[in-house]
Design a protein around this motif. Structure first.
Motif, PDB file in Angstrom:
ATOM      1  N   ALA A   1       0.853  -1.191   0.000  1.00 36.34           N
ATOM      2  CA  ALA A   1       0.000   0.000   0.000  1.00 36.34           C
ATOM      3  C   ALA A   1       0.883   1.233   0.000  1.00 36.34           C
ATOM      4  CB  ALA A   1      -0.912   0.014   1.232  1.00 36.34           C
ATOM      5  N   CYS A   2       0.621   2.115  -0.930  1.00 38.89           N
ATOM      6  CA  CYS A   2       1.342   3.393  -0.994  1.00 38.89           C
ATOM      7  C   CYS A   2       0.297   4.498  -0.991  1.00 38.89           C
ATOM      8  CB  CYS A   2       2.195   3.458  -2.253  1.00 38.89           C
ATOM      9  SG  CYS A   2       3.216   4.954  -2.349  1.00 38.89           S
ATOM     10  N   LEU A   3       0.312   5.334   0.039  1.00 37.04           N
ATOM     11  CA  LEU A   3      -0.703   6.360   0.205  1.00 37.04           C
ATOM     12  C   LEU A   3      -0.051   7.718   0.386  1.00 37.04           C
ATOM     13  CD1 LEU A   3      -1.702   3.710   2.257  1.00 37.04           C
ATOM     14  CD2 LEU A   3      -3.818   4.915   1.749  1.00 37.04           C
ATOM     15  N   GLY A   4      -0.410   8.648  -0.480  1.00 43.05           N
ATOM     16  CA  GLY A   4       0.060  10.015  -0.366  1.00 43.05           C
ATOM     17  C   GLY A   4      -1.027  10.891   0.233  1.00 43.05           C
ATOM     18  N   PHE A   5      -0.722  11.519   1.357  1.00 42.40           N
ATOM     19  CA  PHE A   5      -1.687  12.374   2.042  1.00 42.40           C
ATOM     20  C   PHE A   5      -1.377  13.844   1.761  1.00 42.40           C
ATOM     21  CE2 PHE A   5      -1.909   8.405   4.280  1.00 42.40           C
ATOM     22  CZ  PHE A   5      -3.225   8.292   4.699  1.00 42.40           C
ATOM     23  N   ALA A   6      -2.331  14.690   2.102  1.00 43.13           N
ATOM     24  CA  ALA A   6      -2.138  16.137   1.960  1.00 43.13           C
ATOM     25  C   ALA A   6      -2.842  16.836   3.125  1.00 43.13           C
ATOM     26  CB  ALA A   6      -2.673  16.634   0.630  1.00 43.13           C
ATOM     27  N   PRO A   7      -2.354  16.637   4.345  1.00 39.56           N
ATOM     28  CA  PRO A   7      -3.025  17.270   5.490  1.00 39.56           C
ATOM     29  C   PRO A   7      -3.088  18.785   5.323  1.00 39.56           C
ATOM     30  CG  PRO A   7      -0.834  16.451   6.093  1.00 39.56           C
ATOM     31  CD  PRO A   7      -1.151  15.901   4.737  1.00 39.56           C
ATOM     32  N   GLU A   8      -4.315  19.313   5.420  1.00 41.91           N
ATOM     33  CA  GLU A   8      -4.577  20.744   5.201  1.00 41.91           C
ATOM     34  C   GLU A   8      -4.154  21.192   3.801  1.00 41.91           C
ATOM     35  OE1 GLU A   8      -3.493  23.137   8.841  1.00 41.91           O
ATOM     36  OE2 GLU A   8      -3.045  21.116   9.563  1.00 41.91           O
ATOM     37  N   GLY A   9      -4.185  20.255   2.861  1.00 38.80           N
ATOM     38  CA  GLY A   9      -3.835  20.574   1.483  1.00 38.80           C
ATOM     39  C   GLY A   9      -2.350  20.688   1.227  1.00 38.80           C
TER      40      GLY A   9
ATOM     41  N   LEU B   1       9.201  17.271 -11.180  1.00 43.42           N
ATOM     42  CA  LEU B   1       7.926  17.933 -11.455  1.00 43.42           C
ATOM     43  C   LEU B   1       7.927  18.571 -12.840  1.00 43.42           C
ATOM     44  CD1 LEU B   1       7.263  19.665  -8.012  1.00 43.42           C
ATOM     45  CD2 LEU B   1       6.150  17.627  -8.905  1.00 43.42           C
ATOM     46  N   LEU B   2       9.106  19.051 -13.269  1.00 41.19           N
ATOM     47  CA  LEU B   2       9.215  19.704 -14.568  1.00 41.19           C
ATOM     48  C   LEU B   2       9.435  18.717 -15.706  1.00 41.19           C
ATOM     49  CD1 LEU B   2      11.453  22.734 -13.543  1.00 41.19           C
ATOM     50  CD2 LEU B   2       8.993  22.746 -13.982  1.00 41.19           C
ATOM     51  N   ASP B   3       9.730  17.472 -15.371  1.00 44.51           N
ATOM     52  CA  ASP B   3       9.972  16.467 -16.393  1.00 44.51           C
ATOM     53  C   ASP B   3       8.690  16.170 -17.165  1.00 44.51           C
ATOM     54  OD1 ASP B   3      12.029  14.372 -17.346  1.00 44.51           O
ATOM     55  OD2 ASP B   3      10.217  13.189 -16.981  1.00 44.51           O
ATOM     56  N   GLY B   4       8.829  15.719 -18.395  1.00 42.02           N
ATOM     57  CA  GLY B   4       7.669  15.485 -19.250  1.00 42.02           C
ATOM     58  C   GLY B   4       6.845  14.274 -18.880  1.00 42.02           C
ATOM     59  N   GLU B   5       7.394  13.348 -18.095  1.00 39.47           N
ATOM     60  CA  GLU B   5       6.679  12.129 -17.745  1.00 39.47           C
ATOM     61  C   GLU B   5       6.030  12.261 -16.371  1.00 39.47           C
ATOM     62  OE1 GLU B   5       6.164   9.519 -19.722  1.00 39.47           O
ATOM     63  OE2 GLU B   5       7.169  10.730 -21.254  1.00 39.47           O
ATOM     64  N   PRO B   6       4.844  11.696 -16.196  1.00 45.27           N
ATOM     65  CA  PRO B   6       4.194  11.742 -14.876  1.00 45.27           C
ATOM     66  C   PRO B   6       4.975  10.937 -13.844  1.00 45.27           C
ATOM     67  CG  PRO B   6       2.968  10.320 -16.369  1.00 45.27           C
ATOM     68  CD  PRO B   6       4.016  11.007 -17.196  1.00 45.27           C
ATOM     69  N   ILE B   7       4.801  11.297 -12.597  1.00 47.97           N
ATOM     70  CA  ILE B   7       5.488  10.630 -11.487  1.00 47.97           C
ATOM     71  C   ILE B   7       4.533   9.622 -10.870  1.00 47.97           C
ATOM     72  CG2 ILE B   7       6.633  10.962  -9.273  1.00 47.97           C
ATOM     73  CD1 ILE B   7       7.067  13.916 -10.220  1.00 47.97           C
ATOM     74  N   GLU B   8       4.890   8.350 -10.955  1.00 46.14           N
ATOM     75  CA  GLU B   8       4.004   7.304 -10.467  1.00 46.14           C
ATOM     76  C   GLU B   8       4.391   6.882  -9.055  1.00 46.14           C
ATOM     77  OE1 GLU B   8       1.474   6.652 -12.143  1.00 46.14           O
ATOM     78  OE2 GLU B   8       1.963   7.239 -14.194  1.00 46.14           O
ATOM     79  N   LEU B   9       3.401   6.393  -8.323  1.00 48.45           N
ATOM     80  CA  LEU B   9       3.642   5.743  -7.041  1.00 48.45           C
ATOM     81  C   LEU B   9       3.758   4.239  -7.289  1.00 48.45           C
ATOM     82  CD1 LEU B   9       1.056   7.537  -4.710  1.00 48.45           C
ATOM     83  CD2 LEU B   9       3.513   7.953  -4.851  1.00 48.45           C
ATOM     84  N   PRO B  10       4.563   3.513  -6.494  1.00 48.68           N
ATOM     85  CA  PRO B  10       5.455   4.049  -5.460  1.00 48.68           C
ATOM     86  C   PRO B  10       6.753   4.576  -6.063  1.00 48.68           C
ATOM     87  CG  PRO B  10       5.635   1.676  -5.540  1.00 48.68           C
ATOM     88  CD  PRO B  10       4.566   2.049  -6.537  1.00 48.68           C
TER      89      PRO B  10
END
Length: 694
Positions: free
Chosen positions: A134-142, A186-195
């Motif tokens: 399980a790989c979970l990315g959170f964003a507490p308070e955004g 972030l600036l690279d052309g390819e999306p960043i996958e999890l994990p």
């Protein structure tokens, strides 16, 4: 949605003819959550929160699950999904090699539970069942920056400041973190996958990350585990209490039956018992009420739909409570409940209380508010708050819709509620203050929020509101005042008539009539039905004939049957919004359901006058309703009604959208009642139901 996720979607969606890059779509997948959280489960099993508007907590930003079997790694991809029975438990079935992995998701309060169960050869007591990743990315308070992790043995806590998010499992697990993306990535052309990578030993960076990973054992005769996540507010829960809650939640729901039982219990407490309410006569009641409950905060306020465009890139956002949508939904549910005895009185009372608490000092309501606390949300139509005396930056129809509901609530639910009565009298003042000397509402913004003018739709909502107030249990002087203003608006609507097209205009823009057909003018049907219910009031024959012509012209003119799998009604003529490469306006579920409702309601009005056009409108109502009923071409996953469709059948925008679900529900019940009234045997079985406009 964070900027990281938005950029990932831009990379995936750039150039797609049916996608707007940078959005957070819910046009596929199903939602779980009838209480504090709204959690989306995608076909690949990934979960993410759409909870902020309902709870003030952000939670899971993105996630991914995989399973290792016999030395091979299987990252979950597209699975088959359904709701289990009439609950909000989502089942997702994954094929992993020659085995089947069943996933069950249920959200109870602030706790979300994801249960995995492995089936197939080799899944026996002597087999550990493999390892779940399980790989979970959170964003507490955004936030994805300035976050941290606390590792509490079997539980990880992700925190920023006020919000704290917890993860644990019902079986043994090992917890770690992942380094967030760097600027170059972030600036690279390819999306960043999890994990992502394991951090290459950068211990401190994995501890300063919102991304948690867990390796979890699948154990038991039927190898399984339950992953639990909990969102908390530091002001409302101690750390020790939160840890106890998430651990207990996982432990108590470690098997499929306990998950399903949690879903059944949740339905009993959050949804009315409608199983026998209509004797099985109307399909889709459970589906519509479940959808409306998903969008409903604990205080009864509803968001328009799950937030898919939080950066306002292509819209003004959807995860807010609009008083137009909410009050219209409340009114439709009240009508449906009166007809079919759905047991929704608690919902009606919560709606009335919410409107009382959010009313402005001048008797109107603001553009939109946060559902979880009623506070002003970002918007562009708060002229009454800003002191805009001209009222242009104000959506007057919203206040009118609330006034109509409050008046009806007093009349048919609770005539002893003095707070609602006071709010209704203040609303009458607010309507009067924005009614011009010529009998039409002043120049304001329209229902579609894309232009200003003096709209037929706004005038219709004023007519309905004044007529409803005139029938409410309030002092005679106020009823008489409202009735007089209803007659004034009724007469003034003739100013909007377009002789050449034999229809009512979209708006009066200065001295010019905007002659385009507009689906929001379907509100004329409800307005005249309410007006006709007033004592000593009749609708003259000329108005009836104009309404017949207008509704026929609008239904026929907005109807689209493109070369594809869908058909239905556009929003208004030449609507350019979100069409991408498509030449024609898109089909909208709101206008399609609204057209069905207007045709059914106006058909009843015509039938009472023995008008020859009544049957034709009943046919329109039945045909349009079929498009938005369960199994209809405008239904999506989970029987959701997305806001819009491209001509090739691709759903778009907010999904599910609450307004068309309420429209569809009350229209289906109303049409069934009409058929029942025509059948003496069926009428006997439905004895005791009372129409809304008695």
């Amino acid at each position: 949605m964070t900027l990281h996720s938005a950029l990932n979607d831009v990379k995936r969606s750039q150039g797609d003819p049916r996608r707007f890059p940078g959005e957070r779509r819910s046009t596929t997948g199903l939602f779980s959550g009838l209480d504090e959280r709204l959690v989306h489960v995608a076909p690949d099993g990934s979960v993410r929160d759409y909870s902020y508007p309902l709870s003030g907590l952000v939670g899971i930003e993105r996630s991914r699950f995989g399973i290792e079997l016999d030395g091979s790694m299987h990252w979950l991809e597209g699975g088959e999904q359904r709701y289990v029975d009439e609950t909000a438990v989502v089942e997702t079935v994954h094929d992993v090699g020659d085995r089947t992995l069943r996933q069950y998701d249920v959200t109870v309060g602030a706790l979300h539970l994801t249960h995995f169960e492995l089936e197939g050869d080799g899944a026996d007591a002597d087999d550990s069942g493999g390892t779940l990743y399980a790989c979970l990315g959170f964003a507490p308070e955004g936030r994805v920056e300035r976050t941290g992790q606390l590792r509490h043995d079997d539980t990880v806590e992700i925190y920023h400041d006020r919000e704290r998010d917890y993860v644990t499992a019902s079986t043994a697990l090992e917890i770690d973190g992942q380094v967030p993306p760097y600027f170059e990535e972030l600036l690279d052309g390819e999306p960043i996958e999890l994990p992502r990578s394991d951090g290459d030993g950068r211990y401190e960076e994995t501890r300063l990350s919102p991304i948690a990973t867990a390796e979890i054992e699948l154990t038991g005769a039927q190898p399984s585990t339950t992953v639990a996540t909990l969102l908390t507010d530091a002001d409302g829960s101690s750390r020790s209490d939160a840890l106890e809650q998430v651990r207990t939640g996982a432990a108590d729901h470690g098997d499929r039956e306990s998950i399903l039982e949690a879903g059944r219990t949740q339905v009993q407490t959050r949804l009315p018992d409608v199983a026998g309410a209509t004797g099985g006569r109307v399909d889709g009641i459970v589906e519509d009420l479940r959808t409306l409950s998903l969008l409903r905060a604990s205080n009864g306020a509803r968001i328009a739909g799950p937030e898919f465009d939080p950066f306002f890139r292509y819209s003004g956002g959807y995860g807010y409570t609009w008083f137009r949508d909410d009050a219209e939904i409340a009114g439709f549910l009240l009508a449906a409940d009166r007809e079919a005895d759905l047991g929704l009185e608690a919902w009606h009372r919560q709606s009335a209380r919410f409107y009382v608490e959010t009313q402005l000092e001048d008797g109107t309501w603001p553009h939109r508010v946060w559902a979880h606390n009623g506070e002003i949300a970002p918007g562009w139509a708060n002229g009454r708050l800003e002191g805009d005396s001209a009222g242009t930056d104000y959506q007057a129809d919203q206040s009118a819709s609330v006034a109509t509901f409050l008046a009806t609530y007093l009349r048919v639910v609770d005539d002893a509620d003095d707070e609602v009565r006071e709010a209704l009298l203040a609303a009458l003042d607010g309507l009067d203050a924005t009614l011009a000397d010529d009998g039409l509402p002043e120049r304001v913004q329209n229902a579609w929020e894309n232009m200003t003018g003096r709209f037929t739709h706004t005038a219709a909502t004023y007519l309905e509101a004044y007529a409803a107030i005139a029938r409410a249990p309030i002092a005679a002087e106020y009823r008489e005042r409202a009735a007089e203003n209803a007659r004034i608006v009724y007469d003034a609507i003739d100013r909007l008539w377009v002789p050449d097209r034999a229809c009512y205009a979209l708006r009066l823009d200065g001295d010019d009539l905007d002659e385009r057909l507009d689906g929001s003018t379907f509100a004329l049907a409800s307005a005249h039905a309410e007006y006709a219910a007033l004592e000593d009031t009749t609708i003259d024959d000329e108005r009836i004939e104009r309404l017949v012509s207008h509704l026929e012209t609008t239904l026929e003119g907005l109807y689209r049957d493109p070369d594809g799998p869908i058909e239905g009604l556009a929003r208004f003529e030449d609507d350019p919004w979100r069409v991408k490469e498509q030449a024609e306006p898109k089909v909208w579920t709101v206008t399609t359901a609204w057209g069905a409702h207007a045709a059914a309601e106006f058909g009843d009005l015509l039938a009472a006058r023995d008008h020859e056009a009544a049957d034709a409108f009943d046919e329109w109502a039945t045909a349009l309703l079929a498009l938005v009923e369960p199994g209809g071409t405008l239904r999506g996953d989970g029987e959701y009604l997305p806001e819009q469709f491209f001509d090739d059948g691709t759903p778009d925008s907010a999904t599910p959208l609450g307004w068309p679900h309420a429209l569809r529900l009350t229209t289906a019940i109303a049409l069934e009642a009409t058929e029942r009234d025509a059948d003496p045997v069926a009428s006997e079985s439905a004895e005791g139901t009372v129409p809304l406009r008695e």
